[in-house]
Design an enzyme around this catalytic site. Sequence first.
Site, short mmCIF file in Angstrom:
data_model
loop_
_atom_site.label_atom_id
_atom_site.label_comp_id
_atom_site.label_asym_id
_atom_site.label_seq_id
_atom_site.Cartn_x
_atom_site.Cartn_y
_atom_site.Cartn_z
N MET A 33 13.65 -13.54 5.65
CA MET A 33 13.40 -14.92 5.96
C MET A 33 14.65 -15.76 5.88
SD MET A 33 9.84 -15.67 4.07
CE MET A 33 10.54 -15.18 2.53
N LYS A 88 12.72 -22.21 1.62
CA LYS A 88 14.16 -21.97 1.60
C LYS A 88 14.96 -23.20 2.01
CE LYS A 88 14.63 -17.01 2.07
NZ LYS A 88 15.33 -15.93 2.73
N LYS A 109 18.51 -5.98 0.57
CA LYS A 109 17.95 -7.30 0.25
C LYS A 109 18.54 -8.34 1.19
CE LYS A 109 15.71 -5.67 -3.36
NZ LYS A 109 15.63 -4.30 -2.86
N ASP A 110 17.78 -9.39 1.36
CA ASP A 110 18.10 -10.45 2.32
C ASP A 110 19.34 -11.23 1.92
OD1 ASP A 110 17.79 -12.21 4.44
OD2 ASP A 110 16.38 -13.48 3.37
N LYS A 111 19.93 -11.91 2.92
CA LYS A 111 21.09 -12.76 2.67
C LYS A 111 20.69 -14.08 2.04
CE LYS A 111 24.80 -15.34 4.87
NZ LYS A 111 25.54 -15.68 6.10
#
Length: 650
Positions: free
Chosen positions: A6, A120, A282-284
Amino acid sequence: METVEMNSVSLKRPRDEDDVANADEIKRQKISEKSKTGNDSGESVETVTEQPDKSLLEDTKNEIIPKEESEEQEDEELEDIDEDGDPESFADMMKHGLTESDVGITKFVSSHKGFSGILKERYSDFVVHEIGKDGRVSHLDDFSVPVDDEDPSEETFTVLSDEDKQRLEELQLLKNKETSVAIEVIEDTKEKRTVIHQAVKSLFPGLETKTEDRDGKKYIVAYHAAGKKALANPRKHSWPKSRGSYCHFVLYKENKDTMDAINVLSKFLRVKPNIFSYMGTKDKRAITVQEIAVLRITAQRLAHLNKCLMNFKLGNFSYKNHPLKLGELQGNHFTVVLRNITGTDDQIEQAMHSLREIGFINYYGMQRFGTTAVPTYQIGRAILQNNWNEVMDLILKPRPGAEKGYLVKCREEWAKTKDPAAALKKLPVKRCVEGQLLRGLLKYGMKNIISAFGIIPRNNRLMYIHSYQSYVWNNMVSKRIEEYGLRAVPGDLTLKGATAVHIEEGDVDNYTIHDVVMPLPGFDVIYPKHKIGEAYKEMLVADNLDINNMRHKIRDYSLSGAYRKIIIRPQNVSWEVVAYDDPKIPLFSTDLDKLEGKPLPVLPTDGKFRALKMEFSLPPSTYATMAIREVLKMDTSIKNQTQLNTTWLR
């Protein structure tokens, strides 16, 4: 492999007609406010602070491709090109992207009325903790280093000058014609010489040292012990036999994805990235905490990086005899803040109770399908059809949407000339998929597209066909829920161990919707024995594919298929609504905050805004966006958010 995903999105419900009529004026005001306050000010709570990351196209890549330093610097510089354009134009361009309905995401399981909130707004509003195979949640809570008599002294890290380190690195990486580097021992004592020997050998794996007298002065001379092979493998005899070969540690990172983080660590440690291992990427745009293992690098060296790296912290060191393997994890625990929520207390309670008791549809999330006007599943479909001209065209053709300026020029050149060399000249960043394919076409020629496409790393190629499988699965699950609702019915599939079996009429009362799985198409799966089984066949026939022949003449592209639960019920679900006035302040403490003793800001009891802080755990390969979608009842696609007056700013 799990996905944590996301980019920043504002999830807002459509407003009344007067509001919609004024949307352009509101948008202009927000852009104006943002330009006054700076990129990350968060002054406008409806303003999103980061353009979506184009790299989030899939969740299965695990190759780390080491980059040459010059290419890395060039690519970093070029990443900033076109970032300061008109944010309104970005929103306009994203209208060419996909919506959830385009990829089969159409159903909800809960009955509550949806509400809006901002996801976010700050990357620190989204925190991910990895859950290991033993069920333990990874936390960074200890910076101490295991004591080992064989570890070099702290002086090891400071005894070499920056100039010495530069020369040694060039020698280690064979960047010049020198066969050795001589370091003068200024204060000549045995202890000082020993420290220099240790420093060279521990900081520059692959180099050996010896002491020489030259003109009455002592020098430590560094040289290659075993040529290029020594570069990848630290000297075996330098590692104590009693110590495990792998140093395991917890990596806490902010706003950087796992592969980028490992490339940074390897660069600072002067080793190749392939000596690192991990259980999942894992996401940024998040704060993430996960376990990493590295071969024969001491905890002392790793801990030293905490002094010089931004947005990373390493801790919880231990030595073990094994690396980590992709997919070994149990899942991830999420802490998510949705800011500026509009739901009533009753709506929120209903939404969260439903998430805890029923769950959400286990759709593949939007980033699985790309962010441009050419979805990744279309390329996957062309691969499965063996239509290689179509594959080439879909990857390289011009398309509307948000892309770097140099990519646009490259595509235009390709459309005009069909000349790989000419198109490649327009593309300064060569490591993107387009650059790799063009290099392949240059090498193998336009009549051998299969080999040219093969230059793209394997996991990136497989991303496309996995995207097509996901596209089929999403559509079929929506049909299944439309046709039969949230109950198990005869003909559904369930798993007995690892084997799928059909639910029979007499056993149907023994199963619930949480037991039902649906297949991703392939040659090694079975299909439901009701209408949805036929729907699979019809969908593939419409795509010129044979569901009974999913083997491809190129083995890599043969799909065996798999099974996936259609409903996921998160574990460890909790939530609270908090009030706040300042959109910039954190609303909970991270591991690093706790280690550094940072107190949480005092929150008002009756603030201007309300936020929903939610926590839940998910198994691997499930999308947190889809859980949040179920709570808010909102389309999570970038296209939808821009059309609902979301402003995307960098």
